[in-house]
Write a protein that holds these residues in place. Structure first.
Motif, PDB file in Angstrom:
ATOM      1  N   HIS A 167     -12.143  50.755   2.718  1.00  0.00           N
ATOM      2  CA  HIS A 167     -10.815  50.308   2.274  1.00  0.00           C
ATOM      3  C   HIS A 167     -10.952  48.843   1.874  1.00  0.00           C
ATOM      4  O   HIS A 167     -10.732  47.928   2.669  1.00  0.00           O
ATOM      5  CB  HIS A 167      -9.797  50.520   3.389  1.00  0.00           C
ATOM      6  N   ILE A 168     -11.339  48.661   0.612  1.00  0.00           N
ATOM      7  CA  ILE A 168     -11.788  47.338   0.147  1.00  0.00           C
ATOM      8  C   ILE A 168     -10.631  46.528  -0.430  1.00  0.00           C
ATOM      9  O   ILE A 168      -9.808  47.050  -1.186  1.00  0.00           O
ATOM     10  CB  ILE A 168     -12.875  47.509  -0.946  1.00  0.00           C
ATOM     11  N   VAL A 169     -10.620  45.261  -0.071  1.00  0.00           N
ATOM     12  CA  VAL A 169      -9.766  44.281  -0.756  1.00  0.00           C
ATOM     13  C   VAL A 169     -10.660  43.104  -1.117  1.00  0.00           C
ATOM     14  O   VAL A 169     -11.361  42.563  -0.271  1.00  0.00           O
ATOM     15  CB  VAL A 169      -8.597  43.809   0.133  1.00  0.00           C
ATOM     16  N   ARG A 170     -10.647  42.735  -2.397  1.00  0.00           N
ATOM     17  CA  ARG A 170     -11.388  41.534  -2.807  1.00  0.00           C
ATOM     18  C   ARG A 170     -10.531  40.297  -2.575  1.00  0.00           C
ATOM     19  O   ARG A 170      -9.328  40.309  -2.822  1.00  0.00           O
ATOM     20  CB  ARG A 170     -11.798  41.621  -4.290  1.00  0.00           C
ATOM     21  N   ALA A 196      -7.212  41.823  -4.747  1.00  0.00           N
ATOM     22  CA  ALA A 196      -7.103  43.092  -5.467  1.00  0.00           C
ATOM     23  C   ALA A 196      -7.550  44.213  -4.543  1.00  0.00           C
ATOM     24  O   ALA A 196      -8.556  44.072  -3.835  1.00  0.00           O
ATOM     25  CB  ALA A 196      -7.981  43.071  -6.721  1.00  0.00           C
ATOM     26  N   GLY A 197      -6.777  45.292  -4.516  1.00  0.00           N
ATOM     27  CA  GLY A 197      -7.132  46.421  -3.660  1.00  0.00           C
ATOM     28  C   GLY A 197      -6.278  47.624  -4.004  1.00  0.00           C
ATOM     29  O   GLY A 197      -5.251  47.491  -4.681  1.00  0.00           O
ATOM     30  N   LEU A 219      -1.292  39.485  -4.544  1.00  0.00           N
ATOM     31  CA  LEU A 219      -1.881  40.744  -5.029  1.00  0.00           C
ATOM     32  C   LEU A 219      -1.774  40.777  -6.549  1.00  0.00           C
ATOM     33  O   LEU A 219      -0.671  40.736  -7.098  1.00  0.00           O
ATOM     34  CB  LEU A 219      -1.129  41.930  -4.416  1.00  0.00           C
ATOM     35  N   VAL A 220      -2.929  40.824  -7.211  1.00  0.00           N
ATOM     36  CA  VAL A 220      -2.904  40.821  -8.683  1.00  0.00           C
ATOM     37  C   VAL A 220      -3.084  42.230  -9.250  1.00  0.00           C
ATOM     38  O   VAL A 220      -2.979  42.419 -10.458  1.00  0.00           O
ATOM     39  CB  VAL A 220      -3.967  39.871  -9.280  1.00  0.00           C
ATOM     40  N   GLY A 221      -3.355  43.200  -8.388  1.00  0.00           N
ATOM     41  CA  GLY A 221      -3.483  44.574  -8.862  1.00  0.00           C
ATOM     42  C   GLY A 221      -4.472  45.373  -8.031  1.00  0.00           C
ATOM     43  O   GLY A 221      -4.908  44.937  -6.961  1.00  0.00           O
ATOM     44  N   GLY A 222      -4.822  46.544  -8.540  1.00  0.00           N
ATOM     45  CA  GLY A 222      -5.760  47.417  -7.853  1.00  0.00           C
ATOM     46  C   GLY A 222      -7.193  46.887  -7.967  1.00  0.00           C
ATOM     47  O   GLY A 222      -7.442  45.847  -8.594  1.00  0.00           O
ATOM     48  N   ILE A 247      -0.944  33.556 -14.411  1.00  0.00           N
ATOM     49  CA  ILE A 247      -2.235  33.850 -15.054  1.00  0.00           C
ATOM     50  C   ILE A 247      -2.488  35.360 -15.061  1.00  0.00           C
ATOM     51  O   ILE A 247      -2.886  35.946 -16.074  1.00  0.00           O
ATOM     52  CB  ILE A 247      -3.388  33.125 -14.328  1.00  0.00           C
ATOM     53  N   ALA A 248      -2.216  35.985 -13.909  1.00  0.00           N
ATOM     54  CA  ALA A 248      -2.509  37.419 -13.776  1.00  0.00           C
ATOM     55  C   ALA A 248      -1.667  38.251 -14.737  1.00  0.00           C
ATOM     56  O   ALA A 248      -2.113  39.307 -15.211  1.00  0.00           O
ATOM     57  CB  ALA A 248      -2.282  37.871 -12.334  1.00  0.00           C
TER      58      ALA A 248
END
Ligand code: NAP
Length: 252
Positions: A167-170, A196-197, A219-222, A247-248
Motif C-alpha cells: 500500500h504505497i504512498v510516495r 501520491a497514492g 495529495l496530488v493524485g494516484g 502546480i499539480a
C-alpha cells in the motif's frame, strides 16, 4: 528469502492500523482531528535505508515522537545514529525493521527495490502503508532502470510493480536531506509535501505521519502521479501547500 514473518501478527497489525486509518478518514472531516493526531505517535516506523535521506527522516520521526527502527545491509554501522537519536531509535537488519514497523519507510537507491520486493514483499504487503521516498536516478541506478521506470508510467507505478501488493504512498521524494530537518515546522507557514497514492487508508496514515513531522501533506493524485514526485519536476523542492495544489493542477 526473509524469515518467517509471523503472518497472524502481521494481519493483526494491518487490521489495527487499517481500522485506525478508517478512523482517520472519518475524523479528518470533523472537529476531533487533533485527537487523531495524538494517537498517531503510537505508530512504530520501520525504515529500510539509513543514509543521507533515511537518517534525516529518522530524525524527523523521532522528534515527532514515533518509535523508529532503521536498517541497512550493514546495521553495525548504524549504532552511532541510533545513539544520537536517543531512546526512541534503534538499528536493525532490514528483516527486523520490516517486521518491526507498523508502517515501513523505503529510502534506498531505486535499484535496491527489486531485491527488497522479492525478499520482503509478502511482509511489506501486509502493512497498511509503505512510504516510498525512492527515486530512479540514472547516474546511480543506471540508464536501463530509469528507462524501465518510464515505461511503467513513472516512479509510482514502477514502485508498485517492484513491491507488489504494498500500500504505497510516495512522499518526501524531492526535498533535500540537507533541508528537510531544518524546514520542518516552518514558522509562518508549513512547507508542503506532495504525495501520491491509490489506497485511501494508506494515504490517511501517510498524511498523519507527515503532519506529525511538521509538514503539510498535499495529495496530488494516484500513484500514476508519482512520476512527478521526483527531483527536477515542477513539484520538486520547497513549496507551500497552496503552491503545490496550483502546480499539480497543471500536471496530468
Ligand atoms: N539525498 C536526498 O536528499 C534525497 C531526497 C529525497 C529522496 N531521496 C531518495 O532516497 C533514497 C536514498 O537516498 P540517500 O541519498 O539517502 O542515499 P544514501 O545516502 O546512499 O543511502 C542509501 C541507504 O540505503 C541502504 N541500502 C542500499 N542498498 C540497500 C539494500 N539492497 N537493502 C537495504 N538497504 C540498502 C544503504 O545502506 P547499506 O549500503 O549499508 O545497505 C544506505 O543506508 C534514494 O532513492 C534517493 O533518490 C534522496
Amino acid at each position: 528469502m526473509s524469515g518467517n514473518p509471523a503472518p497472524d501478527q502481521d494481519r493483526r497489525s494491518f487490521l489495527r492500523l487499517a481500522g485506525y486509518g478508517l478512523g482517520l478518514v472519518a475524523l479528518a472531516a470533523g472537529p476531533t482531528r487533533a485527537r487523531a493526531q495524538t494517537k498517531a505517535s503510537n505508530i512504530k516506523i520501520g525504515m529500510v535505508g539509513a543514509g543521507r535521506m533515511g537518517s534525516a527522516l529518522a530524525e524527523l520521526f523521532v522528534k515527532a515522537g514515533y518509535p523508529v527502527m532503521f536498517s541497512s545491509r550493514h546495521p553495525d554501522t548504524l549504532k552511532e545514529l541510533a545513539t544520537r537519536l536517543g531512546p526512541l531509535a534503534q538499528a536493525g537488519t532490514v528483516e527486523q525493521a520490516v517486521a518491526y514497523g507498523d508502517v515501513v519507510v523505503m529510502v534506498v537507491p531505486y535499484a535496491a527495490l527489486e531485491e527488497i520486493g522479492k525478499t520482503h514483499g509478502r511482509v511489506l504487503a501486509s502493512k497498511p502503508l509503505v512510504l516510498d521516498i525512492c527515486n530512479p536516478i540514472a547516474r546511480r541506478d543506471g540508464d536501463d532502470l530509469v528507462k524501465w521506470v518510464a515505461e511503467q508510467g513513472g516512479a509510482g507505478l514502477a514502485s508498485a510493480k517492484l513491491l507488489p501488493g504494498s500500500h504505497i504512498v510516495r512522499a518526501f521524494n524531492a526535498i533535500s536531506y540537507r533541508r528537510v530537518v531544518e524546514i520542518a515546522h516552518r514558522p509562518g507557514g508549513l512547507v508542503g509535501v506532495p504525495i501520491a497514492g491509490d489506497d485511501p487508508k494508506a494515504i490517511a496514515l501517510a498524511e498523519e505521519l507527515i503532519r506529525g513531522t511538521g509538514f503539510e501533506p498535499v495529495l496530488v493524485g494516484g500513484l500514476a502521479m508519482g512520476k512527478y514526485l521526483v527531483p527536477g519536476s515542477p513539484l520538486a523542492d520547497e513549496h507551500t501547500a497552496a503552491q503545490i495544489r496550483q502546480i499539480a493542477a497543471g500536471l496530468h
